[in-house]
Design a protein around this motif. Sequence first.
Motif, PDB file in Angstrom:
ATOM      1  N   ARG A 193       0.908  -1.186   0.062  1.00 55.02           N
ATOM      2  CA  ARG A 193       0.030   0.119  -0.082  1.00 55.02           C
ATOM      3  C   ARG A 193       0.861   1.300   0.108  1.00 55.02           C
ATOM      4  O   ARG A 193       1.990   1.435   0.683  1.00 55.02           O
ATOM      5  CB  ARG A 193      -0.891  -0.164   1.287  1.00 55.02           C
ATOM      6  N   VAL A 194       0.322   2.277  -0.732  1.00 53.35           N
ATOM      7  CA  VAL A 194       1.003   3.625  -0.742  1.00 53.35           C
ATOM      8  C   VAL A 194       0.022   4.766  -0.498  1.00 53.35           C
ATOM      9  O   VAL A 194      -0.771   4.915  -1.241  1.00 53.35           O
ATOM     10  CB  VAL A 194       1.915   3.731  -1.932  1.00 53.35           C
ATOM     11  N   ASN A 195       0.371   5.360   0.777  1.00 50.02           N
ATOM     12  CA  ASN A 195      -0.469   6.707   0.863  1.00 50.02           C
ATOM     13  C   ASN A 195       0.570   7.885   1.163  1.00 50.02           C
ATOM     14  O   ASN A 195       1.719   7.626   1.406  1.00 50.02           O
ATOM     15  CB  ASN A 195      -1.270   6.343   2.228  1.00 50.02           C
ATOM     16  N   ALA A 196      -0.019   9.039   1.700  1.00 44.81           N
ATOM     17  CA  ALA A 196       0.447  10.194   2.105  1.00 44.81           C
ATOM     18  C   ALA A 196      -0.189  10.800   3.269  1.00 44.81           C
ATOM     19  O   ALA A 196      -1.465  10.538   3.251  1.00 44.81           O
ATOM     20  CB  ALA A 196       0.909  10.966   0.969  1.00 44.81           C
ATOM     21  N   VAL A 197       0.442  11.884   3.978  1.00 46.99           N
ATOM     22  CA  VAL A 197      -0.198  12.537   4.711  1.00 46.99           C
ATOM     23  C   VAL A 197       0.156  14.054   3.843  1.00 46.99           C
ATOM     24  O   VAL A 197       1.069  14.316   3.428  1.00 46.99           O
ATOM     25  CB  VAL A 197       0.178  12.651   6.418  1.00 46.99           C
ATOM     26  N   ASN A 198      -0.817  15.032   4.382  1.00 42.50           N
ATOM     27  CA  ASN A 198      -0.753  16.287   3.727  1.00 42.50           C
ATOM     28  C   ASN A 198      -0.833  17.229   4.858  1.00 42.50           C
ATOM     29  O   ASN A 198      -1.834  17.744   5.044  1.00 42.50           O
ATOM     30  CB  ASN A 198      -1.837  16.425   2.554  1.00 42.50           C
ATOM     31  N   PRO A 199       0.045  17.680   5.647  1.00 47.95           N
ATOM     32  CA  PRO A 199       0.096  18.559   6.673  1.00 47.95           C
ATOM     33  C   PRO A 199       0.041  20.114   6.376  1.00 47.95           C
ATOM     34  O   PRO A 199       0.338  20.604   5.247  1.00 47.95           O
ATOM     35  CB  PRO A 199       1.380  18.242   7.630  1.00 47.95           C
ATOM     36  N   SER A 200      -0.612  20.826   7.180  1.00 43.97           N
ATOM     37  CA  SER A 200      -0.606  22.297   6.997  1.00 43.97           C
ATOM     38  C   SER A 200       0.463  22.711   7.954  1.00 43.97           C
ATOM     39  O   SER A 200       1.251  21.989   8.263  1.00 43.97           O
ATOM     40  CB  SER A 200      -1.820  22.880   7.306  1.00 43.97           C
ATOM     41  N   ILE A 201       0.455  23.785   8.328  1.00 46.38           N
ATOM     42  CA  ILE A 201       1.807  24.450   9.246  1.00 46.38           C
ATOM     43  C   ILE A 201       1.756  23.462  10.440  1.00 46.38           C
ATOM     44  O   ILE A 201       0.692  23.738  11.306  1.00 46.38           O
ATOM     45  CB  ILE A 201       1.485  26.105   9.439  1.00 46.38           C
ATOM     46  N   THR A 202       3.012  23.203  10.461  1.00 46.26           N
ATOM     47  CA  THR A 202       3.462  22.174  11.542  1.00 46.26           C
ATOM     48  C   THR A 202       4.725  22.519  12.517  1.00 46.26           C
ATOM     49  O   THR A 202       5.523  23.095  11.406  1.00 46.26           O
ATOM     50  CB  THR A 202       3.359  20.772  11.148  1.00 46.26           C
ATOM     51  N   ARG A 203       4.927  22.518  13.733  1.00 45.82           N
ATOM     52  CA  ARG A 203       6.011  23.115  14.097  1.00 45.82           C
ATOM     53  C   ARG A 203       7.287  22.036  13.756  1.00 45.82           C
ATOM     54  O   ARG A 203       7.140  20.812  13.728  1.00 45.82           O
ATOM     55  CB  ARG A 203       5.863  22.979  15.762  1.00 45.82           C
ATOM     56  N   ALA A 237       0.789  10.681  14.450  1.00 47.30           N
ATOM     57  CA  ALA A 237      -0.395   9.895  14.735  1.00 47.30           C
ATOM     58  C   ALA A 237      -1.017   9.371  13.534  1.00 47.30           C
ATOM     59  O   ALA A 237      -1.461   8.105  13.411  1.00 47.30           O
ATOM     60  CB  ALA A 237      -1.281  10.364  15.752  1.00 47.30           C
ATOM     61  N   ALA A 238      -1.280  10.352  12.410  1.00 45.41           N
ATOM     62  CA  ALA A 238      -2.158  10.003  11.338  1.00 45.41           C
ATOM     63  C   ALA A 238      -0.915   9.057  10.530  1.00 45.41           C
ATOM     64  O   ALA A 238      -1.561   8.128   9.616  1.00 45.41           O
ATOM     65  CB  ALA A 238      -2.209  11.378  10.488  1.00 45.41           C
ATOM     66  N   ILE A 239       0.197   9.237  10.249  1.00 45.58           N
ATOM     67  CA  ILE A 239       1.265   8.595   9.647  1.00 45.58           C
ATOM     68  C   ILE A 239       1.223   6.959  10.169  1.00 45.58           C
ATOM     69  O   ILE A 239       1.086   6.106   9.432  1.00 45.58           O
ATOM     70  CB  ILE A 239       2.772   8.961   9.938  1.00 45.58           C
ATOM     71  N   CYS A 240       1.088   6.683  11.534  1.00 43.86           N
ATOM     72  CA  CYS A 240       1.164   5.365  12.046  1.00 43.86           C
ATOM     73  C   CYS A 240      -0.256   4.686  11.914  1.00 43.86           C
ATOM     74  O   CYS A 240      -0.142   3.417  11.808  1.00 43.86           O
ATOM     75  CB  CYS A 240       1.333   5.514  13.557  1.00 43.86           C
ATOM     76  N   PHE A 241      -1.243   5.509  11.946  1.00 43.65           N
ATOM     77  CA  PHE A 241      -2.582   5.097  11.410  1.00 43.65           C
ATOM     78  C   PHE A 241      -2.589   4.413   9.995  1.00 43.65           C
ATOM     79  O   PHE A 241      -2.939   3.390   9.907  1.00 43.65           O
ATOM     80  CB  PHE A 241      -3.657   6.171  11.468  1.00 43.65           C
ATOM     81  N   LEU A 242      -2.132   4.973   9.034  1.00 42.98           N
ATOM     82  CA  LEU A 242      -1.946   4.806   7.491  1.00 42.98           C
ATOM     83  C   LEU A 242      -1.219   3.653   7.573  1.00 42.98           C
ATOM     84  O   LEU A 242      -1.440   2.779   6.692  1.00 42.98           O
ATOM     85  CB  LEU A 242      -1.699   5.912   6.740  1.00 42.98           C
ATOM     86  N   ALA A 243      -0.093   3.532   8.459  1.00 44.63           N
ATOM     87  CA  ALA A 243       0.941   2.240   8.252  1.00 44.63           C
ATOM     88  C   ALA A 243       0.381   1.217   8.911  1.00 44.63           C
ATOM     89  O   ALA A 243       0.941  -0.086   8.582  1.00 44.63           O
ATOM     90  CB  ALA A 243       2.212   2.610   8.794  1.00 44.63           C
ATOM     91  N   SER A 244      -0.619   1.228   9.546  1.00 45.67           N
ATOM     92  CA  SER A 244      -1.255  -0.023  10.626  1.00 45.67           C
ATOM     93  C   SER A 244      -2.164  -1.023   9.918  1.00 45.67           C
ATOM     94  O   SER A 244      -2.899  -0.471   8.656  1.00 45.67           O
ATOM     95  CB  SER A 244      -1.882   0.677  11.751  1.00 45.67           C
ATOM     96  N   ARG A 245      -2.500  -1.855  10.407  1.00 41.08           N
ATOM     97  CA  ARG A 245      -3.678  -2.674   9.733  1.00 41.08           C
ATOM     98  C   ARG A 245      -4.972  -2.022  10.069  1.00 41.08           C
ATOM     99  O   ARG A 245      -5.771  -2.742   9.213  1.00 41.08           O
ATOM    100  CB  ARG A 245      -3.489  -4.033  10.485  1.00 41.08           C
ATOM    101  N   ASP A 246      -5.114  -1.209  10.877  1.00 39.27           N
ATOM    102  CA  ASP A 246      -6.421  -0.190  10.929  1.00 39.27           C
ATOM    103  C   ASP A 246      -6.662   0.294   9.557  1.00 39.27           C
ATOM    104  O   ASP A 246      -7.834   0.471   9.260  1.00 39.27           O
ATOM    105  CB  ASP A 246      -6.446   0.587  12.128  1.00 39.27           C
ATOM    106  N   ALA A 247      -5.448   0.281   8.537  1.00 36.25           N
ATOM    107  CA  ALA A 247      -5.710   1.112   7.487  1.00 36.25           C
ATOM    108  C   ALA A 247      -5.557   0.190   6.304  1.00 36.25           C
ATOM    109  O   ALA A 247      -5.341   0.549   5.216  1.00 36.25           O
ATOM    110  CB  ALA A 247      -4.985   2.237   7.510  1.00 36.25           C
ATOM    111  N   CYS A 248      -5.993  -1.180   6.263  1.00 38.29           N
ATOM    112  CA  CYS A 248      -5.324  -2.152   5.447  1.00 38.29           C
ATOM    113  C   CYS A 248      -6.209  -2.082   4.320  1.00 38.29           C
ATOM    114  O   CYS A 248      -5.959  -2.511   3.160  1.00 38.29           O
ATOM    115  CB  CYS A 248      -5.540  -3.505   6.167  1.00 38.29           C
ATOM    116  N   PHE A 249      -7.426  -1.247   4.316  1.00 35.28           N
ATOM    117  CA  PHE A 249      -8.100  -1.121   2.885  1.00 35.28           C
ATOM    118  C   PHE A 249      -7.984   0.621   2.528  1.00 35.28           C
ATOM    119  O   PHE A 249      -8.764   0.646   1.454  1.00 35.28           O
ATOM    120  CB  PHE A 249      -9.662  -1.501   3.071  1.00 35.28           C
ATOM    121  N   ILE A 250      -7.067   1.016   2.955  1.00 30.24           N
ATOM    122  CA  ILE A 250      -6.748   2.513   2.469  1.00 30.24           C
ATOM    123  C   ILE A 250      -5.546   2.590   1.604  1.00 30.24           C
ATOM    124  O   ILE A 250      -4.526   2.222   2.201  1.00 30.24           O
ATOM    125  CB  ILE A 250      -6.775   3.500   3.710  1.00 30.24           C
TER     126      ILE A 250
END
Length: 271
Positions: A193-203, A237-250
């Motif tokens: 699987r290949v996904n991405a996160v798109n953050p806005s302004i982050t420290r 937290a979002a990256i770890c979600f996408l990498a986890s089995r919780d996101a296996c159909f994403i």
Amino acid sequence: MKDIVADPAIAPQPYESLDRFEGATVIVTGASTGIGRATARRFVLEGANVAMVARSEDDLAEAAEGLPEARVLKISADVSKEEDAKRIAAETLAHFGAIDVLVNNAGTAVMGSIEEVDRESWDKVIDTDLTGLYMVTRAAWPALRTARGNVVNTSSVSGTGGDWNMFAYNAAKGGVTNLTHALALDARESGVRVNAVNPSITRSALTEDMFENEDLLQKFMERLPLGRPGEPEDVAAAICFLASRDACFINGVNLAVDGGLSASNGQPPQA
């Protein structure tokens, strides 16, 4: 600054281990600061072995401080160099025996108009943010196929629309956004699987100057429905979600982690 700092009740809270990645091996590039550092530490907390990648050995040592040495591999490397990209995958495999997750987070930016940004600066942004991502992913791909693992790229809201005076960064992150879509299609037979996160302004170190400019930061806060900047832990937290089995159909998703910024059509508040 007090008026835009998150209320402690809604700011990122300390998390306890979920053990979602027990025994898995994760590579995180750009792991010495900001989002990469928070992501690497989160994966370790959740049971993973983590290869932390950054250019500075000293920064890596500081970022890994307090983490269990047996589950952390520190790799000093520049993702924009092909030999380093190959070495990242090779050293991780030699040390941990597998690659289950790749987080392509290393990045840089340059400000300026087309008249101001020279070729050297353009190349640095494209080579680090886009070409480096391609090279590390390509190097890790055979191991990811074996593991039926996944890739999470750090793109940006700047990869879904233009910013003023940031055309090089916009070009690079726009490439990451669409590369994520395309790789997810091409990976159909591999199980990766290949996904991405798109953050806005982050420290982060990359946005340090922005956070020191109170007038500029206030303008950002006026556009963010949550009324606060992102913290590295929010994106981790979002990256770890996408990498986890919780996101296996994403798959093939660019997930906005932007405090609600993308909910707007761009028009200013009317009240």
